[in-house]
Motif scaffolding. Structure first.
Motif, PDB file in Angstrom:
ATOM      1  N   PRO A 183       0.839  -1.212   0.000  1.00 16.29           N
ATOM      2  CA  PRO A 183       0.000   0.000   0.000  1.00 16.29           C
ATOM      3  C   PRO A 183       0.867   1.253   0.000  1.00 16.29           C
ATOM      4  O   PRO A 183       2.082   1.187   0.235  1.00 16.29           O
ATOM      5  N   GLU A 184       0.244   2.372  -0.274  1.00 13.70           N
ATOM      6  CA  GLU A 184       0.971   3.640  -0.201  1.00 13.70           C
ATOM      7  C   GLU A 184       1.507   3.869   1.212  1.00 13.70           C
ATOM      8  O   GLU A 184       2.657   4.249   1.403  1.00 13.70           O
ATOM      9  N   THR A 185       0.651   3.638   2.198  1.00 12.32           N
ATOM     10  CA  THR A 185       1.011   3.868   3.596  1.00 12.32           C
ATOM     11  C   THR A 185       0.235   2.897   4.472  1.00 12.32           C
ATOM     12  O   THR A 185      -0.932   2.610   4.214  1.00 12.32           O
ATOM     13  N   ALA A 190       5.422  -0.406  13.797  1.00 12.87           N
ATOM     14  CA  ALA A 190       5.686   0.351  12.565  1.00 12.87           C
ATOM     15  C   ALA A 190       7.120   0.138  12.111  1.00 12.87           C
ATOM     16  O   ALA A 190       7.401   0.018  10.908  1.00 12.87           O
ATOM     17  N   GLY A 191       8.037   0.066  13.076  1.00  8.84           N
ATOM     18  CA  GLY A 191       9.428  -0.195  12.744  1.00  8.84           C
ATOM     19  C   GLY A 191       9.615  -1.565  12.119  1.00  8.84           C
ATOM     20  O   GLY A 191      10.410  -1.737  11.180  1.00  8.84           O
ATOM     21  N   ARG A 192       8.883  -2.565  12.625  1.00  6.50           N
ATOM     22  CA  ARG A 192       8.994  -3.913  12.053  1.00  6.50           C
ATOM     23  C   ARG A 192       8.434  -3.960  10.632  1.00  6.50           C
ATOM     24  O   ARG A 192       8.977  -4.650   9.765  1.00  6.50           O
ATOM     25  N   GLU A 235      10.935  -5.254   7.906  1.00  2.00           N
ATOM     26  CA  GLU A 235      10.718  -6.584   7.342  1.00  2.00           C
ATOM     27  C   GLU A 235       9.972  -6.573   6.014  1.00  2.00           C
ATOM     28  O   GLU A 235      10.169  -7.462   5.185  1.00  2.00           O
ATOM     29  N   LEU A 236       9.098  -5.588   5.809  1.00  2.00           N
ATOM     30  CA  LEU A 236       8.346  -5.521   4.563  1.00  2.00           C
ATOM     31  C   LEU A 236       8.843  -4.415   3.643  1.00  2.00           C
ATOM     32  O   LEU A 236       8.487  -4.385   2.464  1.00  2.00           O
ATOM     33  N   ASP A 237       9.630  -3.500   4.191  1.00  2.00           N
ATOM     34  CA  ASP A 237      10.127  -2.342   3.449  1.00  2.00           C
ATOM     35  C   ASP A 237       8.968  -1.496   2.929  1.00  2.00           C
ATOM     36  O   ASP A 237       8.979  -1.010   1.802  1.00  2.00           O
ATOM     37  N   TRP A 238       7.938  -1.350   3.778  1.00  2.00           N
ATOM     38  CA  TRP A 238       6.786  -0.519   3.462  1.00  2.00           C
ATOM     39  C   TRP A 238       6.825   0.756   4.294  1.00  2.00           C
ATOM     40  O   TRP A 238       7.448   0.802   5.366  1.00  2.00           O
ATOM     41  N   THR A 239       6.131   1.772   3.837  1.00  2.00           N
ATOM     42  CA  THR A 239       5.993   3.005   4.607  1.00  2.00           C
ATOM     43  C   THR A 239       4.942   2.797   5.688  1.00  2.00           C
ATOM     44  O   THR A 239       3.784   2.478   5.402  1.00  2.00           O
ATOM     45  N   ALA A 240       5.349   2.948   6.935  1.00  2.00           N
ATOM     46  CA  ALA A 240       4.439   2.768   8.074  1.00  2.00           C
ATOM     47  C   ALA A 240       4.603   3.932   9.024  1.00  2.00           C
ATOM     48  O   ALA A 240       5.724   4.299   9.385  1.00  2.00           O
ATOM     49  N   VAL A 241       3.492   4.524   9.425  1.00  2.00           N
ATOM     50  CA  VAL A 241       3.522   5.679  10.315  1.00  2.00           C
ATOM     51  C   VAL A 241       2.541   5.462  11.464  1.00  2.00           C
ATOM     52  O   VAL A 241       1.587   4.686  11.349  1.00  2.00           O
ATOM     53  N   VAL A 242       2.787   6.150  12.567  1.00  2.00           N
ATOM     54  CA  VAL A 242       1.900   6.113  13.732  1.00  2.00           C
ATOM     55  C   VAL A 242       1.199   7.459  13.816  1.00  2.00           C
ATOM     56  O   VAL A 242       1.812   8.459  14.204  1.00  2.00           O
ATOM     57  N   PRO A 243      -0.078   7.528  13.442  1.00  2.00           N
ATOM     58  CA  PRO A 243      -0.768   8.826  13.438  1.00  2.00           C
ATOM     59  C   PRO A 243      -1.058   9.327  14.848  1.00  2.00           C
ATOM     60  O   PRO A 243      -1.165   8.544  15.796  1.00  2.00           O
ATOM     61  N   ARG A 244      -1.191  10.631  14.970  1.00  2.00           N
ATOM     62  CA  ARG A 244      -1.554  11.262  16.237  1.00  2.00           C
ATOM     63  C   ARG A 244      -3.064  11.370  16.352  1.00  2.00           C
ATOM     64  O   ARG A 244      -3.780  11.393  15.355  1.00  2.00           O
ATOM     65  N   TYR A 245      -3.535  11.473  17.586  1.00  2.00           N
ATOM     66  CA  TYR A 245      -4.964  11.707  17.810  1.00  2.00           C
ATOM     67  C   TYR A 245      -5.354  13.029  17.157  1.00  2.00           C
ATOM     68  O   TYR A 245      -4.697  14.060  17.330  1.00  2.00           O
ATOM     69  N   GLY A 246      -6.418  13.000  16.364  1.00  2.00           N
ATOM     70  CA  GLY A 246      -6.897  14.201  15.683  1.00  2.00           C
ATOM     71  C   GLY A 246      -6.211  14.498  14.374  1.00  2.00           C
ATOM     72  O   GLY A 246      -6.609  15.434  13.662  1.00  2.00           O
ATOM     73  N   GLU A 247      -5.194  13.728  14.011  1.00  2.00           N
ATOM     74  CA  GLU A 247      -4.458  13.998  12.772  1.00  2.00           C
ATOM     75  C   GLU A 247      -5.339  13.722  11.555  1.00  2.00           C
ATOM     76  O   GLU A 247      -6.130  12.770  11.527  1.00  2.00           O
ATOM     77  N   VAL A 248      -5.187  14.571  10.538  1.00  2.00           N
ATOM     78  CA  VAL A 248      -5.907  14.417   9.274  1.00  2.00           C
ATOM     79  C   VAL A 248      -4.891  14.123   8.183  1.00  2.00           C
ATOM     80  O   VAL A 248      -3.880  14.821   8.061  1.00  2.00           O
ATOM     81  N   VAL A 249      -5.139  13.061   7.402  1.00  2.03           N
ATOM     82  CA  VAL A 249      -4.248  12.729   6.294  1.00  2.03           C
ATOM     83  C   VAL A 249      -5.045  12.691   5.005  1.00  2.03           C
ATOM     84  O   VAL A 249      -6.240  12.383   4.996  1.00  2.03           O
ATOM     85  N   GLY A 271      -1.366   6.750  -5.789  1.00  3.74           N
ATOM     86  CA  GLY A 271      -0.421   6.934  -6.883  1.00  3.74           C
ATOM     87  C   GLY A 271       0.795   7.739  -6.544  1.00  3.74           C
ATOM     88  O   GLY A 271       1.666   7.936  -7.404  1.00  3.74           O
ATOM     89  N   ALA A 272       0.924   8.232  -5.298  1.00  2.00           N
ATOM     90  CA  ALA A 272       2.134   8.967  -4.936  1.00  2.00           C
ATOM     91  C   ALA A 272       3.306   8.001  -4.923  1.00  2.00           C
ATOM     92  O   ALA A 272       3.250   6.928  -4.339  1.00  2.00           O
ATOM     93  N   ALA A 273       4.391   8.347  -5.580  1.00  2.00           N
ATOM     94  CA  ALA A 273       5.536   7.447  -5.697  1.00  2.00           C
ATOM     95  C   ALA A 273       6.211   7.275  -4.352  1.00  2.00           C
ATOM     96  O   ALA A 273       6.363   8.222  -3.586  1.00  2.00           O
ATOM     97  N   HIS A 274       6.637   6.067  -4.069  1.00  5.41           N
ATOM     98  CA  HIS A 274       7.446   5.820  -2.880  1.00  5.41           C
ATOM     99  C   HIS A 274       8.850   6.321  -3.158  1.00  5.41           C
ATOM    100  O   HIS A 274       9.346   6.246  -4.279  1.00  5.41           O
ATOM    101  N   PRO A 275       9.546   6.824  -2.135  1.00  4.03           N
ATOM    102  CA  PRO A 275      10.894   7.334  -2.354  1.00  4.03           C
ATOM    103  C   PRO A 275      11.799   6.334  -3.072  1.00  4.03           C
ATOM    104  O   PRO A 275      12.586   6.701  -3.934  1.00  4.03           O
ATOM    105  N   LYS A 276      11.677   5.063  -2.749  1.00  2.00           N
ATOM    106  CA  LYS A 276      12.586   4.088  -3.356  1.00  2.00           C
ATOM    107  C   LYS A 276      12.274   3.863  -4.841  1.00  2.00           C
ATOM    108  O   LYS A 276      13.061   3.301  -5.576  1.00  2.00           O
ATOM    109  N   ASP A 277      11.067   4.291  -5.291  1.00  7.08           N
ATOM    110  CA  ASP A 277      10.665   4.100  -6.673  1.00  7.08           C
ATOM    111  C   ASP A 277      10.906   5.343  -7.524  1.00  7.08           C
ATOM    112  O   ASP A 277      10.766   5.284  -8.751  1.00  7.08           O
TER     113      ASP A 277
END
Length: 483
Positions: A428-430, A445-447, A451-465, A470-476
């Motif tokens: 997935p994108e994220t 998220a670190g694992r 181990e998967l080399d995927w983008t994983a983030v820990v959102p904050r309470y109230g955060e809007v994303v 289609g956004a390119a991953h940095p490695k791509d």
């Protein structure tokens, strides 16, 4: 046609394990500012630490009347328990869930409404509330106005929500009716894991694999640990029950009414059949658990494993079903060896409190904790060795033995969660890591990243994303010509 604007707001289970609420906001098809759609995924109450519990009483971040739909992953209170509060504040749209979730949510919510009213009245009589006239978050009438809003869905079928939104529920293997939910709209898709079970649930059919999605919201309750190997399964419980009964004590097992009580009963049946523990009376002291037990007994739902029947979790020599308050109080006059299973699982309310008030001060007795104890709960305090706990305004000495049996958890451990992500079939994108204590979520998220080399983030309470596919991953991305 312009790309539809889609955002996701984390209104719960971000920075904490409870209060699951995710708000998906979808802009109109013409890209304008009118006619946006708001879908709430899960509507749970916050539990545990006071700083989170207080959020249950805050004004909801958006007008509940503007939410068009609620979709549910499963029926635990930290995923459905805020629904009547939403209705009280103006929500009136459909609440979509599997039939198993609907059946269990009806039990959970009616019990929660009653407990809300009782807690407010007890605080009023006992004088321990800082409010002159304590009020419940919602009452039984609010619950009754909520239940007709439920609409049931089938597993693994696309459900048209209108306005180009399509939802799909896939078995999650956590509790009866539990699902992961995928929402697709406007060229993007987001998958909500809900609470994921292990590879094999002792009672229920195994979890399925949802379709791949552009974005994934993944729980991390046990994202920093692995469950014990099967060969030591329920050794702590078997040993604790045997030595407690040998010294003339009683065993009390705080257990969630939904799924956990049924699993505890199955294990007790297995241990008695194998001779690992003596055959003694087993009490289920929870009207809610007994009602849930009836749902689990309903084979027409098609939720039980093919190799399980109801006798496997009810077929013990003496099963006492304490459905009334009088039957529950009568247990206080019994001192013969027995096993009492009562809710709640984190010792935050319910009939288990009066059993613990009686049994905790006696060294002959044992408390067996059968699952995750959130920070700030009585269960966590008991687990961490508190010398006393406060129950109904009084401090109770803790002298009973305390044992933890982690094998009861039907939350997937870190490896289970990683396997579920791998099985999705594409990156997935994220991955948004939620539903875990902050350090645990970060660890998981670190694992994922390692181990998967995927983008994983820990959102904050109230955060809007923004969910922009289609956004390119940095490695791509191609190398920067400027070097």
């Amino acid at each position: 046609m312009a790309q539809r604007r889609v955002t996701l707001t984390f209104l719960g289970a971000a920075g904490t394990v409870t209060g699951s609420k995710y708000l998906l906001t979808v802009g109109p098809e013409d890209g304008g500012g009118q006619g946006e759609r708001r879908i709430l995924v899960d509507a749970g109450v916050f539990q545990g630490e006071k700083q989170w519990r207080l959020r249950n009483w805050e004004e909801f971040p958006v007008d509940p009347a503007t939410i068009s739909d609620v979709v549910l992953t499963h029926a635990h209170n930290d995923h459905v328990g805020y629904l009547p509060a939403l209705v009280r504040q103006g929500f009136g749209g459909p609440v979509r869930a599997t039939e198993g979730t609907r059946r269990l949510a009806e039990i959970v919510l009616r019990d929660a409404g009653k407990l809300q009213e009782e807690a407010a009245e007890e605080a009023r009589r006992g004088g321990w509330s800082k409010h002159e006239d304590p009020q419940p978050l919602y009452d039984v009438q609010d619950v009754e106005e909520t239940l007709p809003l439920f609409e049931t869905v089938q597993f693994d079928e696309d459900v048209d929500l209108g306005d180009g939104l399509v939802a799909r529920w896939t078995r999650a293997g956590h509790i009866l009716g539990s699902a992961s939910v995928r929402l697709a709209v406007g060229g993007t898709s987001v998958l909500f894991s809900g609470d994921l079970g292990r590879h094999d649930h002792p009672l229920l059919k195994a979890r399925g694999t949802p379709p791949a999605s552009d974005f994934v919201v993944c729980e991390s309750t046990y994202g920093d640990r692995e469950h014990p190997e099967p060969e030591v399964e329920h050794g702590p419980m078997a040993d604790a029950v045997s030595r407690t009964l040998a010294r003339g004590g009683l065993v009390v097992i705080p257990a969630f009414a939904v799924d956990r009580t049924q699993l505890v009963l199955k294990v007790l049946v297995d241990l008695m059949r194998s001779g690992r523990i003596p055959e003694v009376p087993v009490v289920v002291d929870s009207p809610m658990a007994l009602k849930a037990l009836d749902v689990y007994r309903d084979e027409s739902l098609g939720e039980l494993r093919d190799d399980v029947d109801t006798d496997d979790f009810t077929g013990m020599p003496e099963l006492i079903e304490a459905s009334t308050s009088r039957e529950s109080r009568a247990l206080n006059r019994r001192f013969d060896p027995m096993i009492i299973v009562a809710s709640s699982g984190m010792v935050e309310g319910g009939r288990v409190l009066h059993h613990l008030a009686r049994l905790l001060p006696d060294v002959r007795n044992t408390v067996i904790l059968t699952g995750y104890q959130a920070a700030g709960t009585r269960g966590r305090s008991i687990e961490e060795g508190a010398r006393s706990v406060k129950i109904n305004g009084h401090y109770i000495r803790v002298r009973a033995e305390v044992v933890r049996d982690e094998e009861f958890s039907v939350h997937g451990d870190a490896s289970d969660l990683l396997d579920w992500l791998r099985d999705l079939g594409r990156e997935p994108e994220t991955v948004f890591v939620t539903h875990g204590e902050q350090d645990v979520a970060r660890h998981f998220a670190g694992r994922i990243a390692e181990e998967l080399d995927w983008t994983a983030v820990v959102p904050r309470y109230g955060e809007v994303v923004s969910l922009v596919p289609g956004a390119a991953h940095p490695k791509d991305r191609p190398p920067d010509p400027a070097g």
